[in-house]
Each structure stands twice: as C-alpha cells, then as structure tokens.
Write a protein that holds these residues in place. Structure first.
Motif, PDB file in Angstrom:
ATOM      1  N   ARG A 466      49.806  30.748  37.500  1.00 32.97           N
ATOM      2  CA  ARG A 466      50.652  29.713  38.080  1.00 32.97           C
ATOM      3  C   ARG A 466      52.074  29.793  37.554  1.00 32.97           C
ATOM      4  N   TYR A 467      52.204  29.967  36.235  1.00 30.42           N
ATOM      5  CA  TYR A 467      53.518  29.843  35.599  1.00 30.42           C
ATOM      6  C   TYR A 467      54.407  31.058  35.849  1.00 30.42           C
ATOM      7  N   ALA A 468      53.850  32.242  35.727  1.00 29.33           N
ATOM      8  CA  ALA A 468      54.640  33.464  35.899  1.00 29.33           C
ATOM      9  C   ALA A 468      53.760  34.535  36.552  1.00 29.33           C
ATOM     10  N   PRO A 469      53.496  34.405  37.851  1.00 30.32           N
ATOM     11  CA  PRO A 469      52.585  35.337  38.521  1.00 30.32           C
ATOM     12  C   PRO A 469      53.008  36.797  38.414  1.00 30.32           C
ATOM     13  N   ALA A 470      54.303  37.040  38.193  1.00 29.73           N
ATOM     14  CA  ALA A 470      54.767  38.424  38.047  1.00 29.73           C
ATOM     15  C   ALA A 470      54.183  39.091  36.810  1.00 29.73           C
ATOM     16  N   TRP A 471      53.700  38.290  35.872  1.00 33.35           N
ATOM     17  CA  TRP A 471      53.125  38.840  34.639  1.00 33.35           C
ATOM     18  C   TRP A 471      51.669  39.272  34.809  1.00 33.35           C
ATOM     19  N   LEU A 472      51.061  38.956  35.938  1.00 30.69           N
ATOM     20  CA  LEU A 472      49.668  39.356  36.145  1.00 30.69           C
ATOM     21  C   LEU A 472      49.557  40.878  36.145  1.00 30.69           C
ATOM     22  N   ASN A 473      48.516  41.370  35.530  1.00 28.39           N
ATOM     23  CA  ASN A 473      48.272  42.800  35.448  1.00 28.39           C
ATOM     24  C   ASN A 473      47.089  43.148  36.340  1.00 28.39           C
ATOM     25  N   LYS A 474      47.404  43.639  37.557  1.00 29.31           N
ATOM     26  CA  LYS A 474      46.368  43.950  38.537  1.00 29.31           C
ATOM     27  C   LYS A 474      45.458  42.743  38.780  1.00 29.31           C
ATOM     28  N   GLY A 475      46.086  41.575  38.884  1.00 26.42           N
ATOM     29  CA  GLY A 475      45.345  40.351  39.137  1.00 26.42           C
ATOM     30  C   GLY A 475      44.774  39.700  37.906  1.00 26.42           C
ATOM     31  N   GLN A 476      44.953  40.324  36.752  1.00 25.04           N
ATOM     32  CA  GLN A 476      44.382  39.813  35.522  1.00 25.04           C
ATOM     33  C   GLN A 476      45.402  38.978  34.759  1.00 25.04           C
ATOM     34  N   ASP A 477      44.996  37.763  34.395  1.00 26.70           N
ATOM     35  CA  ASP A 477      45.823  36.910  33.535  1.00 26.70           C
ATOM     36  C   ASP A 477      45.606  37.402  32.104  1.00 26.70           C
ATOM     37  N   THR A 478      46.545  38.204  31.618  1.00 25.99           N
ATOM     38  CA  THR A 478      46.359  38.853  30.314  1.00 25.99           C
ATOM     39  C   THR A 478      46.297  37.846  29.178  1.00 25.99           C
TER      40      THR A 478
END
Length: 717
Positions: A466-478
């Motif tokens: 939600r907060y920074a979707p650009a940070w998702l790694n292949k859909g994974q919330d790291t």
C-alpha cells in the motif's frame, strides 16, 4: 540548534535570504551538482545540505526528521567530522518538503523510518563535508599560491603548514563558491575520526528542557482557530447528519465543519472546541464493516494461512528433509494489531489561500503530506509549503498522512489557519495499526534435536504494497518477510507470505518496524521450544546453530556473559534470551522476570549485547535501544487492541496503557566494538524485547505463551 525548528520559507525565498558571500555546496543524492554557487546566485540547484556564511556560521540542512531518535545530532556529526569542525559550531535546520532533492539516499522517498537514517547518511552525507573541505583547501591554496598538499583543515580553518598562515572558512567562502565541485573527495579512514564514535550531547535537548522547542501541536498563528474532530468510529463509515445548534451555544465556538467521514467543531481554543464537539449527537452511516471484530479478523487469517501465498525463500527441500527427520515440531504464533500511541497526539495546522497553502505539523514524510494536501485542496504540490516541526514520537505512525488529508478537507472550508487536533481517543481509534499476523512455523529435527528443516508461513497485511508499491519485488512485500528465515544455520528453509488485508478503511502501517519486530517473536520463541525438546540450554542450543554466523554468536555470548547466564534463580523467576539479526545490526537480549502467584509479571533486569557497526553517537545508540525495549515491553505486557462492531474498543491510556516508570527494569546496553558500516538501531530493541520477555516467562513458569499481551490468568500458580 536554533530554537525554531520549522523552516518557514519556500525554497526560493530561503536561497535569496542566505548571506551574499556564503558558500553553498549543492548536492543531489545520489550524484552532485557540477558547480558551487554563492548563495545569492538564483541559478544554482537548491538541494543544499551545507551552508557556510562569511561570518563563519555553518548550517547543516537535515532531511531526516527529528522525532526523538537523535538525527539532528548524529547526522550533523557525519558532516562535521569530514568538515573538521566541532558540532557546537553547527546550526541545524530541517529540510523543506522536496522529494526530488531530499529523498532518502536508500529509499528515494523523503521519509524518515526503517532504522535507516544513519545507514543512508553514512557515505552520502560524509561526502558533503569532505567535498566542502576539499574546496576550501583549494580556495586557500589558490589565495596563497601554494600547493594544496601544504594546506590542511583544522577546527573551521585552513592552515598553511610551512608558513603557519590561517584563513577561516568564512573568509574563504566567496572564493570557494566559484570553484567547480570535485567528484569523489576522499573520506577519512575511521581510525582518524575525532567526533564520530564519541558520545555527543543531543543538540535538541536544551530547547526541550527550557520549553522553547516547537512541536506541531505548539503552532500559534495570527487569526488561527482550533478544531476538535470526530471521525466515524466504524471502519470505513461515513458522516450522516447532526444538529449544529448545541455546539454553537458553547462560548468560543465559531462553526461546525464536515467532511466525508468526519465532523469538526471550530473554536477560539481547544477547550471550547472539545466541549462543543461533546455536545453534538452525531449520526453516522456505519457501512458494511459494522459487524467486523477481532475474532472475525483472526478467523480470516487462519483461513488465509491454509491457502497458498508467495514463496519468499526456498533453500534445499523442506518437504523432503522434514519427512525424513527423526522428529517434527510445529507451532502457530499470533501477533496482535497494535496502536502507536505517540506522546504527541495527531495534529495538523493548515491555511488555504487563493495563492497557495501552508501546512504546519510534525511528519516523518513531508513530501507525502505535501502531495495529499495538494490533492485535497486542488493545488499543485509546489504551491503547498510544509513547515515540519519536531515530532513528539513517530514510531511509523507519522509516515502516513491520512490525518493530514482529513485536516485539509476541513481547512479548505475556511479562510483562516485551522489547527485540527485529534484527541487521544481519536488517535488510538483511527490509527495506521501494526498488522495482525498469524505465523505457522515448523521444523524437522535430527536425533540430537538440531533442526535440519525449517518452514515459516505468515498470513497478514502487506504494508509496503500500500505504502510504496514500487518497492515490491516480483509481487513480494519484502518487509513482510524480512528476517522470517532466522539467522540460524538450517540446510533446508522455506518461507511463504500469504497476503490478507483487513476491510477497506482499516489502515495498517509501519509500527516501529514491521518484518523484524513481528518475526522475532515467533522465531525466537520457537527456537526456545526446540531447545526444550532437545533438553538443551537455550544459549548453548543457539551457539550450536550460529557456528557459521560469528557476528550473531559474538553478541549472543556478550549478552549471556554480562547477564550472568546460567546462575540459578529463585522459584517463579526466569531468564530468557532472544537474538535478532536485522537492519544490518545484530542484538541479543537477556530478560530477568519474576512471575507472581497471581500471574503478575515484573521485569527486573535486561541486558543487551549489540553490534551495530560503527556507533556514530554511542550515547544515542544506547538511548534508542532503551527506548525500543520500553516500546516492546509495553506491547508484550499491555498491547490489547480489539475490534468489536467495526470499532476499536480501547480509547486511552486507561485501557491501552504504556509501561510506567515504576515498572521500568534496570537496562544494560553493551556495545560490541566494530569497524563495519553503521546499522540501524531504532527498532532493534522493540524486536528483541518481546521474545526475550516471553522466553523468560516460560523459564519462570514452564507455560508457553504464543501470543501477547501476556495473559495473566494463564500464569497463576
């Protein structure tokens, strides 16, 4: 530090008002401007972190906000170290809202959080000081017509060695400002540090002691009015109707404002506004989440955990190794949702004019606040000026700006500055909560009880999505899976995250970390469970699993040695240990507890071993660890946040209490000397405190608690 902690000038006016012969080193992180300009030159790039005046004044612009963690001290220490000036000679100013210029060196976003302030500043902002120093040396050498290698910087002066001639930085500012900015100015070797690594007093302390420090809630402006606000108590509910007349009869009340999901009473002062709000009988549209409860939320997570998620780690073959194991063990842990309860309640002051808008508040994300206000009032972001003040506690709550957006919708209805204050009750019942998590952990053990297979499956909310979707790694919330794999050597590991979001309108956010402060509890308590199955001492058991992790092993031994681990304790007293390897730091914590026959828990002593790399300000590191430990103990002992009928039940410190002064244990922080680059510490204490406490309770009672807050009834003799 100047007592006024808010920048009240737009960037162009800020630049124009600087001293005419000042040296401004303009940096864009990453990268740097090509030329340094005198401050009166309007053509230079305004991303300045350092300003040196003709009067020898040195101003450091700090983009990492001060919320009690010491950034206004530790960050300037990095620049002052390379610039060869004393910290006492430096003036600190907070950066304006400008994400392109002041974005975090690691994140890009203009935010302060994630235990990453010093991690991000370490190389980049030391470079600011080193570059300025090199330019001043060049300017002095050219002035004297001598080789640069004959000149050195000492205490705010450039000294020519052979002749003993000296020029202050201020005297050299005009000449240095005409020089090109060199690339890659050399940084000092840590062995040469004079300031970094010493315990410096906090620069913001004097103003906080004498009352001069200004927080967002302290803002006073000509013509300002104050609003007390009530947001619909039901998740995603909306405002219905109200009769204004009872509020308007209160002396000092001026008007009643409405937004989509809130109502606010505006008055000359907060007391009148609060009284007027209490007089209203508000009708809310409760919406489709009116029956939501903690019980339903947990059941949804349990169902989600049975399904498939995103695999974050798959080393070896857990299934094969677990099937062949001599023994198998499994447990489900539950980490409850939690509120932040910052000491300064949520507040925001906004003045909307035809030609622009100004915002006064304390925020961890000034550019985010700027963008949300701009959207709410229908202006371009550059027309919204954010004055960011000291923050009376952030803990991740003020990374979000939902409350700022709500205040903007109210403020655009009036033509005067409007301070919107959320009461403690509104703050707790409309927070960006730490997500609710369920963790299913399993291990396959060999004949000696050593794990040969490890699995960790988590169900919960993905805050970063939600907060920074650009940070998702292949859909994974790291961040959701960060540290889920544990620091121990296990040949077959499997980590899976099953995303499940609560109803729309129930905001989940960063709560003094997310991944490590969540995972440490189930991981470290589960390791203790395995030690019990192996009939092994918890420290010895961990040592065996850390043979290939010398850093973690060192802090484990440090904490154990300093705590007197192994000594016998009286009945119903216990000693627990936990280890966390996160944020490029590593900490081990030993907690001594005493459990009364009535189930009450008293924490007597806490001993911490910490390797955080180079401790820029050791006193600040210790204070941050102590603060994090208090926060963790508060959550573990008292963190009861429940939902019923779509509402948060708790409302203030009477039913959502913090740890009290008389409950504070003795705390010892032992720093392991390290030459590694600095790691984060702001959230480390919180992460390690919870499992250490729970393991100590087990040692005292032989009763394993797999959720918190501590259930006193379960611990009675």
């Amino acid at each position: 530090m100047d007592d006024h902690t808010a920048i009240s000038l737009p960037r162009r006016r800020f630049l124009a008002s600087s001293a005419a012969s000042a040296l401004v080193i303009a940096f864009q992180l990453p990268g740097a401007a090509k030329v340094a300009h005198a401050a009166q030159d309007q053509g230079f790039s305004p991303n300045a972190y350092l300003r040196i005046g003709a009067d020898d004044s040195i101003t450091i612009i700090v983009a990492l906000v001060e919320m009690g963690q010491g950034t206004f001290t530790s960050v300037p220490m990095l620049i002052a170290e390379e610039l060869e000036v004393e910290l006492s000679k430096v003036k600190v100013e907070p950066a304006p809202a400008d994400e392109k210029t002041f974005g975090h060196p690691l994140y890009g976003l203009q935010i302060t959080g994630g235990s990453a302030s010093i991690q991000g500043a370490w190389a980049k902002l030391r470079q600011v000081g080193a570059t300025a120093k090199q330019m001043l040396v060049t300017a002095a050498a050219q002035t004297w017509a001598v080789p640069e290698q004959e000149c050195r910087a000492v205490g705010g002066q450039i000294i020519h060695g052979p002749s003993g001639r000296k020029l202050s930085y201020g005297k050299l500012a005009a000449a240095a400002s005409r020089l090109p900015v060199p690339a890659g100015a050399p940084l000092k070797d840590p062995s040469q540090f004079r300031l970094v690594g010493t315990s410096a007093p906090r620069v913001d302390t004097p103003s906080k002691v004498n009352g001069a420090a200004q927080f967002g809630i302290d803002v006073k402006l000509p013509g300002m009015k104050v609003a007390a606000i009530a947001v619909c108590p039901v998740i995603d509910g909306t405002f219905g109707s109200v009769d204004d007349s009872p509020a308007m009869k209160v002396s000092g009340v001026r008007q009643v404002l409405r937004s989509a999901n809130a109502i606010a009473v505006v008055a000359d002062h907060y007391g009148a506004a609060k009284k007027g709000l209490a007089a209203l009988a508000i009708k809310w549209n409760e919406g489709k989440s009116a029956n939501f409860s903690s019980k339903i939320w947990r059941a949804q997570l349990a169902t989600a955990l049975k399904g498939k998620g995103v695999v974050a780690l798959n080393e070896g073959s857990f299934a094969k190794a677990n099937a062949a194991a001599a023994r198998r063990h499994q447990a489900v842990y539950e980490s409850p949702p939690l509120a932040h309860t910052t000491m300064e309640p949520i507040n925001c002051t906004i003045h909307v004019r035809k030609d622009g808008c100004e915002v006064w508040l304390g925020t961890q994300a000034p550019a985010r606040a700027q963008g949300l206000v701009a959207k709410a009032v229908g202006m371009a972001p550059e027309r919204v000026v954010v004055h960011n003040f000291l923050i009376g506690g952030g803990f991740g709550r003020k990374l979000d700006a939902d409350y700022v957006e709500t205040a903007a919708h109210l403020a655009k209805q009036v033509d005067f500055p409007l301070k919107v204050v959320f009461s403690r009750e509104e703050d707790i019942q409309h927070d960006a909560y730490r997500p609710y998590f369920l963790d299913e952990i399993a291990a396959g053990l060999d004949k000696d009880g050593v794990p040969v297979a490890f699995s960790h499956r988590t169900a919960g909310s993905a805050v970063i999505a939600r907060y920074a979707p650009a940070w998702l790694n292949k859909g994974q919330d790291t961040d959701a899976v960060h540290t889920a794999e544990t620091p121990y050597a296990v040949p077959n590991k499997f980590v899976e995250f099953v995303r499940h979001e609560p109803p729309a309108g129930l905001l989940t956010g960063n709560w003094r970390g997310v991944g490590p402060t969540h995972h440490a509890f189930p991981n470290e308590c589960f390791i203790d469970e395995l030690a019990v199955l192996a009939k092994a001492d918890p420290v010895s058991y961990r040592e065996r699993l850390l043979a290939k992790n010398p850093r973690a092993l060192a802090v484990l031994k440090l904490a154990a040695d300093k705590s007197g681990w192994g000594a016998s304790l009286p009945a119903r007293q216990g000693r627990g240990i936990a280890l966390v390897d996160a944020w490029d730091s590593c900490a081990a914590l030993v907690t001594d507890v005493e459990v009364g026959k009535d189930g009450s828990v008293k924490v007597n002593r806490i001993v911490c071993g910490l390797d955080c790399g180079i401790a820029v300000n050791p006193a600040g590191v210790e204070a941050q660890m102590e603060s994090g430990i208090v926060y963790g103990l508060t959550a573990a002992l008292y963190g009861t946040l429940t939902f019923e009928r779509g509402r948060v039940v708790q409302s203030n410190f009477h039913d959502y209490p913090p740890l009290r002064l008389n409950e504070m244990p003795t705390v010892e922080i032992h720093l392991l000397k390290s030459g590694a680059k600095p790691g984060g510490v702001g959230e480390m204490g919180t992460a390690v405190a919870i499992p250490s406490l729970m393991n100590a309770i087990y040692a005292a009672t032989r009763k394993r608690l797999r959720t918190y807050p501590v259930a006193v009834d379960q611990l009675k003799a």
